[in-house]
Write an enzyme that holds these catalytic residues in place. Structure first.
Site, PDB file in Angstrom:
ATOM      1  N   HIS A  23     -63.489 -14.827  15.692  1.00 33.31           N
ATOM      2  CA  HIS A  23     -62.412 -15.793  15.411  1.00 33.31           C
ATOM      3  C   HIS A  23     -61.521 -15.218  14.310  1.00 33.31           C
ATOM      4  O   HIS A  23     -61.420 -15.791  13.223  1.00 33.31           O
ATOM      5  CB  HIS A  23     -62.959 -17.169  14.993  1.00 33.31           C
ATOM      6  CG  HIS A  23     -63.680 -17.869  16.098  1.00 33.31           C
ATOM      7  ND1 HIS A  23     -64.257 -19.108  15.944  1.00 33.31           N
ATOM      8  CD2 HIS A  23     -63.901 -17.537  17.382  1.00 33.31           C
ATOM      9  CE1 HIS A  23     -64.816 -19.478  17.085  1.00 33.31           C
ATOM     10  NE2 HIS A  23     -64.609 -18.550  17.965  1.00 33.31           N
ATOM     11  N   HIS A  79     -67.251 -20.852  30.855  1.00 35.74           N
ATOM     12  CA  HIS A  79     -66.401 -21.031  29.669  1.00 35.74           C
ATOM     13  C   HIS A  79     -65.493 -19.813  29.628  1.00 35.74           C
ATOM     14  O   HIS A  79     -65.967 -18.692  29.824  1.00 35.74           O
ATOM     15  CB  HIS A  79     -67.317 -21.119  28.434  1.00 35.74           C
ATOM     16  CG  HIS A  79     -66.630 -21.206  27.108  1.00 35.74           C
ATOM     17  ND1 HIS A  79     -65.453 -21.870  26.894  1.00 35.74           N
ATOM     18  CD2 HIS A  79     -66.998 -20.701  25.890  1.00 35.74           C
ATOM     19  CE1 HIS A  79     -65.114 -21.775  25.611  1.00 35.74           C
ATOM     20  NE2 HIS A  79     -66.036 -21.064  24.988  1.00 35.74           N
ATOM     21  N   GLU A  81     -63.366 -18.793  27.053  1.00 29.99           N
ATOM     22  CA  GLU A  81     -62.999 -18.143  25.799  1.00 29.99           C
ATOM     23  C   GLU A  81     -63.228 -16.635  25.987  1.00 29.99           C
ATOM     24  O   GLU A  81     -64.188 -16.226  26.662  1.00 29.99           O
ATOM     25  CB  GLU A  81     -63.831 -18.702  24.638  1.00 29.99           C
ATOM     26  CG  GLU A  81     -63.276 -18.289  23.287  1.00 29.99           C
ATOM     27  CD  GLU A  81     -63.841 -19.103  22.102  1.00 29.99           C
ATOM     28  OE1 GLU A  81     -64.774 -19.903  22.319  1.00 29.99           O
ATOM     29  OE2 GLU A  81     -63.330 -18.929  20.977  1.00 29.99           O
ATOM     30  N   ASP A  83     -64.575 -14.229  24.652  1.00 31.57           N
ATOM     31  CA  ASP A  83     -65.861 -13.552  24.442  1.00 31.57           C
ATOM     32  C   ASP A  83     -66.805 -13.746  25.632  1.00 31.57           C
ATOM     33  O   ASP A  83     -67.849 -13.091  25.705  1.00 31.57           O
ATOM     34  CB  ASP A  83     -66.541 -13.986  23.134  1.00 31.57           C
ATOM     35  CG  ASP A  83     -66.710 -15.478  22.992  1.00 31.57           C
ATOM     36  OD1 ASP A  83     -66.009 -16.234  23.684  1.00 31.57           O
ATOM     37  OD2 ASP A  83     -67.549 -15.905  22.171  1.00 31.57           O
ATOM     38  N   HIS A 146     -67.918 -26.008  23.551  1.00 33.66           N
ATOM     39  CA  HIS A 146     -66.984 -26.585  22.610  1.00 33.66           C
ATOM     40  C   HIS A 146     -65.530 -26.520  23.044  1.00 33.66           C
ATOM     41  O   HIS A 146     -64.637 -26.785  22.224  1.00 33.66           O
ATOM     42  CB  HIS A 146     -67.122 -25.861  21.249  1.00 33.66           C
ATOM     43  CG  HIS A 146     -66.740 -24.401  21.315  1.00 33.66           C
ATOM     44  ND1 HIS A 146     -65.801 -23.855  20.468  1.00 33.66           N
ATOM     45  CD2 HIS A 146     -67.119 -23.377  22.118  1.00 33.66           C
ATOM     46  CE1 HIS A 146     -65.632 -22.577  20.726  1.00 33.66           C
ATOM     47  NE2 HIS A 146     -66.440 -22.268  21.739  1.00 33.66           N
ATOM     48  N   ASP A 165     -72.308 -21.612  25.064  1.00 33.85           N
ATOM     49  CA  ASP A 165     -72.329 -21.568  23.594  1.00 33.85           C
ATOM     50  C   ASP A 165     -73.390 -22.499  22.987  1.00 33.85           C
ATOM     51  O   ASP A 165     -73.804 -22.302  21.839  1.00 33.85           O
ATOM     52  CB  ASP A 165     -70.964 -21.940  23.031  1.00 33.85           C
ATOM     53  CG  ASP A 165     -69.949 -20.803  23.140  1.00 33.85           C
ATOM     54  OD1 ASP A 165     -70.338 -19.643  22.933  1.00 33.85           O
ATOM     55  OD2 ASP A 165     -68.778 -21.082  23.434  1.00 33.85           O
ATOM     56  N   TYR A 193     -74.207 -21.526  13.255  1.00 36.30           N
ATOM     57  CA  TYR A 193     -73.430 -21.576  14.499  1.00 36.30           C
ATOM     58  C   TYR A 193     -73.097 -23.026  14.863  1.00 36.30           C
ATOM     59  O   TYR A 193     -71.961 -23.363  15.193  1.00 36.30           O
ATOM     60  CB  TYR A 193     -74.238 -20.917  15.623  1.00 36.30           C
ATOM     61  CG  TYR A 193     -73.451 -20.704  16.887  1.00 36.30           C
ATOM     62  CD1 TYR A 193     -72.818 -19.485  17.124  1.00 36.30           C
ATOM     63  CD2 TYR A 193     -73.332 -21.707  17.841  1.00 36.30           C
ATOM     64  CE1 TYR A 193     -72.096 -19.284  18.277  1.00 36.30           C
ATOM     65  CE2 TYR A 193     -72.609 -21.519  18.990  1.00 36.30           C
ATOM     66  CZ  TYR A 193     -71.997 -20.305  19.208  1.00 36.30           C
ATOM     67  OH  TYR A 193     -71.270 -20.112  20.349  1.00 36.30           O
ATOM     68  N   HIS A 226     -74.968 -16.525  23.307  1.00 36.49           N
ATOM     69  CA  HIS A 226     -74.995 -15.684  22.087  1.00 36.49           C
ATOM     70  C   HIS A 226     -76.414 -15.699  21.517  1.00 36.49           C
ATOM     71  O   HIS A 226     -77.067 -16.756  21.489  1.00 36.49           O
ATOM     72  CB  HIS A 226     -74.073 -16.236  20.998  1.00 36.49           C
ATOM     73  CG  HIS A 226     -72.613 -16.198  21.329  1.00 36.49           C
ATOM     74  ND1 HIS A 226     -71.886 -15.038  21.398  1.00 36.49           N
ATOM     75  CD2 HIS A 226     -71.746 -17.205  21.584  1.00 36.49           C
ATOM     76  CE1 HIS A 226     -70.628 -15.323  21.683  1.00 36.49           C
ATOM     77  NE2 HIS A 226     -70.510 -16.625  21.808  1.00 36.49           N
TER      78      HIS A 226
HETATM   79 FE1  FEO Z   1     -66.723 -20.463  22.859  1.00 36.03          FE
HETATM   80 FE2  FEO Z   1     -68.803 -17.887  22.525  1.00 36.03          FE
HETATM   81  O1  FEO Z   1     -67.202 -18.686  22.942  1.00 36.03           O
END
Ligand code: FEO
Length: 397
Positions: A23, A79, A81, A83, A146, A165, A193, A226
């Site tokens: 981020h 998701h 995003e 990553d 999220h 996530d 996290y 993650h």
């Molecule tokens: Fe919401 Fe690990 O990206």
């Protein structure tokens, strides 16, 4: 690299041992991170998520080297995003016939990040199922866990809940499972996290966990996107999350400050000394915003029942590192927290009322009027600060 995960499931993710932040620089990574993508091999083969976009060639090359790329039937976009969805353009360049499954919001995210004209995209809702042969994937929309596009997937037979996530940690490890790593490290990274990624959406996290617990499914593993994944007694991570969702606090007070010429630091230290004298049971932490990463401070704020926040006055305001911390506090929507402001000043002294305004706007309850101390605290001022510390210590018993 392909690693066996469980049953018909393989890990095909990427571990970043050296990554310092994510981020932008907002989330400092002390233990690196991993992006966990998974392949389910059945009569049909499905890929769940990819890895950070910077690794798109390596990721797809690895799928090809493992003999997966040509055999894939489905891509499950849990998701988008970057990553997790960052390799999708490269994946689709090399397998343009791949069928994509995502939430309705996921379709918008795909279009937002990729030139997806002509891609075969199917929107799925909670409860819809995709048969892979002997085993099925059941989709569970999880909006704002999220991002709006987030969804979980449940694999029957192997009984794996892919939670993206949710339940993750920025924690690079040679291991894939929670019971293989240092439990203290795991809890620390999981809590940080949750604080920094999921706490703003805590009510939705709680509802989603309760919805999943009420479903007629047996979950034997929670596969995160993650860090390490969870197996064994899954009531442990579930209850840990439910506890964190419920206006969490420990018996802790955190003194957060920055200082120009040590005066505000001296107030911070004297406050802690006073608290300790009157309340020896409470955990007291002192953190300088100039030294600690914001997300490390946020994790301690999350654990605290009260925070004492100090900055000297500079240019009619507060020090920039404190402004950044207060902005982070605003965004993370903490609940059930008290505060007191403090700070040294030379001639105008706006910092304390500014801190109070920001923390009250963030939903924190003011314990008492702030401490505005002119110049460097002398002996009398120190005694006043010490007495306030004792007062706070008593109030937090
Ligand atoms: Fe919401 Fe690990 O990206």
């Amino acid at each position: 690299m392909k690693r066996h995960f469980t049953g018909n499931v393989y890990w095909v993710g990427k571990t970043e041992w050296e990554l310092n932040s994510t981020h932008s620089t907002a989330f400092k990574l002390h233990r690196g991170t991993s992006y966990n993508a998974y392949v389910v091999e059945d009569e049909k083969m499905a890929l769940l998520d990819t890895v950070r976009g910077q690794h798109h060639e390596e990721f797809v090359d690895n799928l090809a080297a493992e003999g997966i790329l040509d055999r894939l039937d489905y891509y499950i976009a849990q998701h988008l995003e970057p990553d997790h969805g960052g390799c999708l353009t490269e994946l689709m360049r090399r397998r343009p016939d791949l069928k994509i499954y995502c939430s309705p919001a996921g379709r918008r995210s795909i279009a937002g990040y990729h030139d997806s004209e002509g891609w075969d995209i199917t929107e799925v809702k909670t409860g819809e199922t995709l048969s892979l042969g002997e085993k099925d994937l059941t989709f569970i929309e999880a909006p704002m866990l999220h991002w709006p596009d987030t969804m979980f997937s449940f694999l029957s037979g192997d009984n794996v809940l892919f939670s993206n996530d949710g339940f993750g940690q920025h924690y690079a490890s040679e291991y894939l499972w929670s019971d293989e790593v240092d439990p203290a490290e795991l809890r620390e990274e999981a809590l940080k996290y949750f604080t920094c990624i999921l706490n703003p959406f805590a009510p939705m996290v709680k509802n989603k966990i309760e919805e999943i617990q009420a479903m007629d499914i047996t979950i034997e593993a929670i596969a995160t996107s993650h860090g390490v994944s969870w197996r064994g007694d899954l009531s442990i991570p579930m209850n840990m999350y439910l506890e964190w969702c419920d206006a969490y606090q420990e018996n802790q007070v955190t003194v957060v400050y920055d200082s120009m010429w040590s005066s505000t630091r001296e107030i911070a230290e004297e406050l802690a000394y006073g608290i300790r004298e009157d309340n020896h049971d409470i955990c007291i932490k002192i953190m300088s915003t100039a030294k600690y990463a914001e997300n490390d401070i946020m994790a301690e704020v999350f654990k605290s029942k009260a925070i004492l926040v100090g900055s000297p006055t500079i240019n009619s305001g507060i020090l920039p590192s404190m402004a950044a911390a207060l902005e982070e506090i605003r965004g993370l929507r903490f609940k059930n927290k008290k505060f007191m402001a403090f700070g040294s000043y030379g001639w105008s002294g706006e910092a304390v009322p500014m801190i109070e305004e920001k923390l009250e706007a963030a939903g924190f309850d003011k314990m008492r009027d702030g401490l505005r101390m002119q110049w460097q605290p002398n002996q009398a001022a120190r005694e006043e600060v010490h007495a306030v510390g004792k007062e706070i210590g008593a109030a937090l018993k």
